[in-house]
Design a protein around this motif. Structure first.
Motif, short mmCIF file in Angstrom:
data_model
loop_
_atom_site.label_atom_id
_atom_site.label_comp_id
_atom_site.label_asym_id
_atom_site.label_seq_id
_atom_site.Cartn_x
_atom_site.Cartn_y
_atom_site.Cartn_z
N UNK A 51 22.31 40.37 66.23
CA UNK A 51 23.69 40.68 66.57
C UNK A 51 24.25 41.63 65.50
N UNK A 52 24.73 42.78 65.95
CA UNK A 52 25.33 43.75 65.04
C UNK A 52 26.81 43.89 65.34
N UNK A 53 27.46 44.75 64.64
CA UNK A 53 28.90 44.98 64.84
C UNK A 53 29.14 46.46 65.11
N UNK A 54 30.03 46.72 66.07
CA UNK A 54 30.48 48.07 66.31
C UNK A 54 31.41 48.43 65.16
N UNK A 55 31.07 49.46 64.35
CA UNK A 55 31.90 49.74 63.18
C UNK A 55 33.32 50.19 63.52
N UNK A 56 33.50 50.75 64.69
CA UNK A 56 34.83 51.23 65.07
C UNK A 56 35.75 50.10 65.52
N UNK A 57 35.20 49.20 66.35
CA UNK A 57 36.03 48.14 66.91
C UNK A 57 35.80 46.77 66.28
N UNK A 58 34.68 46.59 65.60
CA UNK A 58 34.35 45.30 65.02
C UNK A 58 33.77 44.33 66.03
N UNK A 59 33.58 44.79 67.26
CA UNK A 59 33.06 43.95 68.33
C UNK A 59 31.57 43.65 68.09
N UNK A 60 31.14 42.41 68.40
CA UNK A 60 29.74 42.02 68.27
C UNK A 60 28.92 42.70 69.36
N UNK A 61 27.77 43.24 68.96
CA UNK A 61 26.90 43.95 69.89
C UNK A 61 25.47 43.45 69.68
#
Length: 102
Positions: free
Chosen positions: A60-70
């Motif tokens: 699980x990573x994070x979208x750096x722009x929104x902080x959303x879990x990806x």
């Protein structure tokens, strides 16, 4: 250094070879190395280093722009481990650089 610069350098050092032969040799070496790593073979060039593939697991990573879990899917990555001769030459050149600055 780019591939074309490497071809030119080898051509000037080995004047008995024509430019097309040098280009063919460099392209063949690169293609062979690429195909070997792609088929998960280990490549070892003594004094230079070795290439291997590593399996990266799903995470699980994070979208750096929104902080959303990806979800990041599993994949293979190429790993290069430099050989002893290469490491020593790099470290020696770093010391020479520091001495010149003094």
């Amino acid at each position: 250094m780019t591939k074309s610069e490497l071809i030119t350098l080898i051509g000037t050092k080995q004047q008995h070879l024509n430019q097309r032969d040098v280009e063919l040799a460099v392209n063949t070496i690169i293609l062979t190395l690429t195909n070997s790593v792609a088929s998960q073979e280990r490549i070892e060039i003594r004094g230079f280093g070795g290439f291997t593939t590593l399996d990266r697991k799903t995470r699980i990573g994070r979208n750096p722009k929104t902080g959303e879990a990806v979800s990041v899917p599993n994949r293979r990555a190429v790993h290069f481990k430099p050989g002893l001769d290469l490491r020593q030459k790099v470290n020696a050149s770093r010391l020479e650089y520091k001495i010149r600055d003094l």
